[in-house]
Design an enzyme around this catalytic site. Structure first.
Site, PDB file in Angstrom:
ATOM      1  N   GLU A  94       7.507  -5.061   6.061  1.00 53.05           N
ATOM      2  CA  GLU A  94       6.129  -4.713   5.710  1.00 53.05           C
ATOM      3  C   GLU A  94       5.141  -5.729   6.315  1.00 53.05           C
ATOM      4  O   GLU A  94       4.082  -5.353   6.817  1.00 53.05           O
ATOM      5  CB  GLU A  94       6.002  -4.643   4.175  1.00 53.05           C
ATOM      6  N   ARG A 147      -9.510   8.959   7.692  1.00 55.62           N
ATOM      7  CA  ARG A 147      -8.591  10.007   8.132  1.00 55.62           C
ATOM      8  C   ARG A 147      -8.602  10.206   9.647  1.00 55.62           C
ATOM      9  O   ARG A 147      -7.786  10.948  10.186  1.00 55.62           O
ATOM     10  CB  ARG A 147      -8.972  11.341   7.476  1.00 55.62           C
ATOM     11  N   ASN A 190      -8.660  20.920  10.370  1.00 55.72           N
ATOM     12  CA  ASN A 190      -7.765  19.767  10.205  1.00 55.72           C
ATOM     13  C   ASN A 190      -6.355  20.324  10.196  1.00 55.72           C
ATOM     14  O   ASN A 190      -6.033  21.146   9.353  1.00 55.72           O
ATOM     15  CB  ASN A 190      -8.094  19.059   8.879  1.00 55.72           C
ATOM     16  N   GLY A 191      -5.523  19.884  11.131  1.00 54.35           N
ATOM     17  CA  GLY A 191      -4.144  20.385  11.181  1.00 54.35           C
ATOM     18  C   GLY A 191      -3.753  20.733  12.601  1.00 54.35           C
ATOM     19  O   GLY A 191      -4.434  20.331  13.558  1.00 54.35           O
ATOM     20  N   HIS A 218      22.432 -11.632  15.762  1.00 51.10           N
ATOM     21  CA  HIS A 218      23.030 -10.548  16.557  1.00 51.10           C
ATOM     22  C   HIS A 218      22.085 -10.037  17.638  1.00 51.10           C
ATOM     23  O   HIS A 218      22.247  -8.922  18.115  1.00 51.10           O
ATOM     24  CB  HIS A 218      23.466  -9.412  15.629  1.00 51.10           C
ATOM     25  N   LYS A 233      -5.498   7.153   8.272  1.00 51.83           N
ATOM     26  CA  LYS A 233      -4.954   6.776   6.965  1.00 51.83           C
ATOM     27  C   LYS A 233      -3.824   7.703   6.540  1.00 51.83           C
ATOM     28  O   LYS A 233      -2.768   7.245   6.141  1.00 51.83           O
ATOM     29  CB  LYS A 233      -6.082   6.794   5.934  1.00 51.83           C
ATOM     30  N   GLU A 260      -0.368  -3.368  12.907  1.00 57.24           N
ATOM     31  CA  GLU A 260      -1.438  -2.392  12.711  1.00 57.24           C
ATOM     32  C   GLU A 260      -2.819  -2.999  12.872  1.00 57.24           C
ATOM     33  O   GLU A 260      -3.709  -2.389  13.433  1.00 57.24           O
ATOM     34  CB  GLU A 260      -1.405  -1.861  11.264  1.00 57.24           C
ATOM     35  N   LYS A 283       2.159  -4.757   8.902  1.00 58.59           N
ATOM     36  CA  LYS A 283       0.747  -5.077   8.661  1.00 58.59           C
ATOM     37  C   LYS A 283       0.153  -5.784   9.871  1.00 58.59           C
ATOM     38  O   LYS A 283      -0.943  -5.471  10.312  1.00 58.59           O
ATOM     39  CB  LYS A 283       0.578  -5.985   7.426  1.00 58.59           C
ATOM     40  N   CYS A 286      -7.631  14.900  10.165  1.00 53.03           N
ATOM     41  CA  CYS A 286      -9.060  14.713  10.352  1.00 53.03           C
ATOM     42  C   CYS A 286      -9.720  14.765   8.980  1.00 53.03           C
ATOM     43  O   CYS A 286      -9.072  15.128   7.997  1.00 53.03           O
ATOM     44  CB  CYS A 286      -9.636  15.857  11.185  1.00 53.03           C
ATOM     45  N   TRP A 310      -9.141  12.959  14.381  1.00 52.46           N
ATOM     46  CA  TRP A 310      -8.028  12.148  14.913  1.00 52.46           C
ATOM     47  C   TRP A 310      -7.291  13.094  15.848  1.00 52.46           C
ATOM     48  O   TRP A 310      -6.688  14.068  15.410  1.00 52.46           O
ATOM     49  CB  TRP A 310      -7.124  11.676  13.775  1.00 52.46           C
TER      50      TRP A 310
HETATM   51  O1  M6R Z   1       0.185   8.141   2.376  1.00 49.66           O
HETATM   52  P1  M6R Z   1       1.596   7.718   2.642  1.00 49.66           P
HETATM   53  O2  M6R Z   1       2.037   6.593   1.787  1.00 49.66           O
HETATM   54  O3  M6R Z   1       2.563   8.854   2.624  1.00 49.66           O
HETATM   55  O4  M6R Z   1       1.546   7.174   4.128  1.00 49.66           O
HETATM   56  C1  M6R Z   1       2.688   6.708   4.782  1.00 49.66           C
HETATM   57  C2  M6R Z   1       2.342   5.956   6.032  1.00 49.66           C
HETATM   58  O5  M6R Z   1       1.612   6.763   6.908  1.00 49.66           O
HETATM   59  C3  M6R Z   1       1.526   4.697   5.737  1.00 49.66           C
HETATM   60  O6  M6R Z   1       2.196   3.858   4.851  1.00 49.66           O
HETATM   61  C4  M6R Z   1       1.238   3.937   7.047  1.00 49.66           C
HETATM   62  O7  M6R Z   1       2.407   3.426   7.578  1.00 49.66           O
HETATM   63  C5  M6R Z   1       0.216   2.832   6.794  1.00 49.66           C
HETATM   64  N1  M6R Z   1      -0.693   2.767   7.889  1.00 49.66           N
HETATM   65  C6  M6R Z   1       0.835   1.496   6.617  1.00 49.66           C
HETATM   66  O8  M6R Z   1      -0.109   0.487   6.446  1.00 49.66           O
END
Ligand code: M6R
Length: 611
Positions: A484, A27, A99-100, A507, A606, A491, A488, A2, A73
Site C-alpha cells: 500500500e 471521477r 459515463n461507461g 530472490h 477515483k 500514484e 501511494k 466520468c 476520463w
Molecule cells: O472504490 P474501490 O475501493 O473499489 O477502488 C479500488 C481501487 O480503484 C482504488 O483503491 C485505487 O487503487 C486507488 N487509487 C488507490 O489509492
C-alpha cells in the site's frame, strides 16, 4: 468513468452544473462540457479540468433552467475538445453525456455509417446518440421510446443524460452498470453520478437501478423499466452534510482525509464495538454469521487499495478464525472460471462500491450461489446493493484519488468481522479476544499520535523526494502495508516504487540495492521483528538507504536506519492501521514537494467504473 450532472427547475442551471462537476472531478478530469437549454441547445466543451472550461465561458450568456454537464476520463478517444461530452446528434437537436462503455459501438457505427452518418469524435457516445436519433426518425416515436429501443441493442455499461431542443425542460436519463442519483427538490430535480452535486439543495434522493429509464421534468419524475412499465421511485434521505465533501482548511483532500482517520476509525467502531461488554454488533454480518462460522473458505475480492486491505484481512482471518482465505483481484477473478463451492463466502471490499471489476466479479459469484458480503464505504452504491449483507465502513466521502481513510476503515471493519466470527467459533481465546477489543478501541487515539508527528515525516519526504525508485518491504501483517505504501507513492508522486515481502527480497529485488535506492521497511514490533531486522542489515551491508516505520522505543531498528517514522505500540494484528499512516504522509509530502497534483494524479480516476 466520468462524472455527470444535470438540473431542471427554476434556478440557473449553469452554476449548479459547474459546481457539481467540480465535486465530481475525482471521477475524471481529462475534459469537461456542458449543454444548456438557452433558447436552443448550446454546447460548450473543452479538453482540461472544469476550471479551464469555466474560464473560457466567462462573460457568455449562459442563462438556462435546464442543462447537463460532464467531466471525462477518456476511454474511447484521447482527451480532446472534440471527444469531450456533451455530444450533439447529427441534426443538432439532441445533446447527450455518457459515463461507461458501449462495447458494441463499432458494430452500431458501421450500421450508421452505411446509412450516411458522419462522426466528429472518436467516442462510443456519439455513436449511441446518433443511433437513438436514427431510431426516433425511423420509427417516428418520441425520444423516450427511441432510447428504450436503442438500449435494448446496446451491450456494455452506461449512464446517459439526454436533452432535446424541442423539450427544453425535460432530461431523459438511463442507467446500466454506472451510478446515477436523482435529487428531488421542490419543483426541481438534480442529477449526479453521486449525491455530492445536490447536497446543498436537497437530501431526498432516488438511486436509479440498472435497466431503468427516467423522464425528469421540474415537477415530475417518471421512472420506468426498459419494458416501459412504471416503477415507483424509492426516495431515500441522505445522511451526509456539505462539510464532509469540502476541504475544511486543508490544502488537499488527501491531507484532510489522512488527518480524518482518528475520527473515521472511531466512527467505524462506534455503536459496534463494546470493549466493556465484550461485544461486536454488526447487523449486516450477524445475519450471515452462521455461514461465516461454517465457511470452508472466504474469498476476498477487490482492486487496488481495497485489495491490500483484503490481503491484510487474510492474515487476520486465518489467525483469528482459522478459516482458509483467498484474496483475489476482481479483474482476474471475473474472467476465470473460479471454483465456488457450497459453503464459500465472498467478501467484496470497495470504497466507492462502484468498481466495475469488483461488481461483475461478485455478480458472477452470486449467480453461482455464493453468499456475498460487502465491505463498502459509499452507502447505497451498486456493490452495497448487490451484496446479500455486509458492513459499511462509515469513513465519509473520500474525494482524494489516492485512497487513505477508506483503507484504515476497511481494516477496522474486517478486523471486527474476524473478531466476531473467531469468537463465535471459539478460535480466539477469551483473554486475547478481550485484549484485542480493548486495543482496537484505542486505535483512533494512536493514529492521532502518529499524525502529531507529521512534521517529521514531511522532513523525511523533503530528503528523499528526488529518488528515482523506492523499495517497500514488510513481513506478515505489514507486508500488505508495504504494498500500500508503494502504491501511494506511485500514484501521487509518479516515482517508481515496488512493494515486496521482505524475505522475498533475496530472490531478486536485492539486485536493485545501491546507495541511490531508499528502502522503506515497515518494521513495527511483531513476531517477525527479528527477521525484518536481519533484512535491514542485509540492505545496509549493500550500502542501501534504510527508512523505517518502527514502534516507539525500538533502538535496534533506529540504529540500523537512516531515518525512522515512529508509531505507538499495538498488537501486531492491529498494527497495519498505524504503520500505513506514515507511508500515506510520506507519499503525500513527496508528491507535494515535487509539485504534483496529489488530489488528481495524472491518468487516474477515483472510481474505476469501466473494466
Ligand atoms: O472504490 P474501490 O475501493 O473499489 O477502488 C479500488 C481501487 O480503484 C482504488 O483503491 C485505487 O487503487 C486507488 N487509487 C488507490 O489509492
Amino acid at each position: 468513468m466520468c462524472g455527470i450532472v444535470g438540473y431542471t427547475g427554476p434556478r440557473e442551471a449553469y452554476p449548479i452544473i459547474i459546481k457539481g462537476l467540480k465535486r465530481l472531478e475525482y471521477r475524471g478530469y481529462d475534459s469537461t462540457g456542458v449543454a444548456l437549454q438557452n433558447g436552443g441547445l448550446k454546447v460548450y466543451k473543452k479538453k482540461g479540468k472544469v476550471a479551464d472550461l469555466e474560464e473560457t465561458l466567462v462573460g457568455k450568456n449562459l442563462h438556462a433552467h435546464a442543462g447537463i454537464g460532464h467531466t471525462r476520463w477518456a476511454t474511447h478517444g484521447e482527451p480532446s475538445d472534440l471527444n469531450a461530452h456533451p455530444h450533439r446528434s447529427s441534426s443538432g437537436k439532441l445533446a447527450m453525456i455518457h459515463n461507461g462503455i458501449i462495447e458494441n459501438y463499432s458494430q452500431l457505427k458501421k450500421e450508421l455509417t452505411n446509412k450516411g452518418y458522419q462522426f466528429s469524435s472518436e467516442t462510443d457516445t456519439e455513436v449511441l446518440l446518433n443511433f437513438i436519433e436514427e431510431i426516433r426518425n425511423n420509427n417516428q416515436c418520441d425520444l423516450e421510446e427511441a432510447v428504450r429501443i436503442a438500449l435494448k441493442r446496446v451491450t456494455g455499461a452506461y449512464v446517459i443524460l439526454l436533452l432535446d431542443e424541442d423539450k427544453p425542460e425535460t432530461i431523459i436519463a438511463a442507467r446500466k452498470g454506472s451510478p446515477l442519483v436523482i435529487g428531488i427538490g421542490k419543483g426541481e430535480h438534480f442529477l449526479g453520478s453521486d449525491a455530492s452535486p445536490m447536497l446543498e439543495y436537497t437530501k431526498e434522493v432516488v438511486y436509479v437501478n440498472d435497466y431503468e429509464l427516467a423522464i425528469i421534468k421540474p415537477d415530475e419524475l417518471i421512472l420506468k423499466n426498459l419494458g416501459n412499465e412504471k416503477i415507483t421511485p424509492y426516495v431515500q434521505r441522505l445522511d451526509l452534510e456539505l462539510a464532509a465533501i469540502e476541504k475544511g482548511g486543508y490544502e488537499h483532500f488527501m491531507l484532510k482525509e489522512i488527518f480524518e482517520q482518528p475520527q473515521t476509525i472511531y466512527d467505524c467502531l462506534r455503536g459496534r464495538l463494546d470493549a466493556t461488554e465484550g461485544t461486536i454488533t454488526m447487523s449486516g454480518i450477524q445475519q450471515y454469521a452462521e455461514q461465516l462460522v461454517s465457511a470452508n473458505r472466504i474469498i476476498m475480492i477487490a482492486c487496488g487499495t481495497s485489495w491490500h486491505a483484503g490481503l491484510a484481512a487474510e492474515y487476520i482471518f486465518e489467525e483469528l478464525c482459522r478459516i482458509n482465505v483467498e484474496v483475489e483481484y476482481a479483474s482476474e477473478f471475473r474472467y476465470r472460471n473460479p471454483v465456488i463451492n457450497p459453503g464459500d463466502v465472498i467478501i467484496a471490499i470497495s470504497q466507492s462500491g462502484e468498481t466495475a471489476d469488483t461488481l461483475v466479479a461478485i455478480e458472477n459469484a452470486k449467480s453461482k450461489g455464493a453468499i456475498i458480503l460487502g465491505v463498502v464505504n459509499v452507502v447505497g452504491s451498486s456493490i452495497a446493493r448487490t451484496s446479500h449483507g455486509g458492513a459499511y465502513t462509515h469513513a465519509g466521502p473520500e474525494i482524494g484519488v489516492a485512497s487513505t481513510k477508506a483503507f484504515t476503515a476497511q481494516l477496522a471493519v474486517l478486523t471486527m468481522i474476524a473478531l466476531k466470527i473467531g469468537y463465535i467459533k471459539g478460535t480466539i481465546p477469551q483473554q486475547r479476544y478481550m485484549h484485542l477489543l480493548n486495543e482496537l478501541q484505542e486505535i483512533p487515539e494512536k493514529v492521532a499520535w502518529v499524525l502529531k508527528r507529521s512534521g517529521h515525516i514531511k522532513a523525511v519526504a523533503e530528503k528523499y523526494k528526488d529518488a528515482r525508485d523506492f523499495l517497500y518491504l514488510g513481513r506478515g501483517y505489514n507486508f500488505p502495508v508495504a504494498l500500500e505504501g508503494a502504491l501511494k507513492l506511485k500514484e501521487i508522486s509518479y516515482i517508481h516504487a515496488e512493494g515486496y515481502p521482505a524475505a522475498e527480497m533475496k530472490h531478486g529485488p536485492i539486485a536493485l540495492v545501491d546507495e541511490e535506492l531508499p528502502v522503506v521497511f515497515v518494521a513495527t514490533k511483531d513476531s517477525y521483528h527479528e527477521k525484518i531486522v536481519s533484512n535491514m542489515q542485509e540492505i545496509r551491508a549493500r550500502k542501501g538507504t534504510v527508512i523505517s516505520v518502527i514502534t516507539e522505543g525500538d533502538e535496534v531498528s533506529t540504529e540500523l536506519s537512516d531515518d525512522v517514522m515512529i508509531v505507538p505500540e499495538a498488537d501486531e494484528i492491529l498494527a497495519p492501521m498505524l504503520s500505513v499512516v506514515p507511508l500515506q504522509l510520506l507519499a503525500y509530502y513527496i508528491g507535494v514537494a515535487k509539485g504534483c497534483d496529489v488530489d488528481k494524479p495524472r491518468n487516474l480516476a477515483k472510481s474505476v467504473t469501466v473494466e
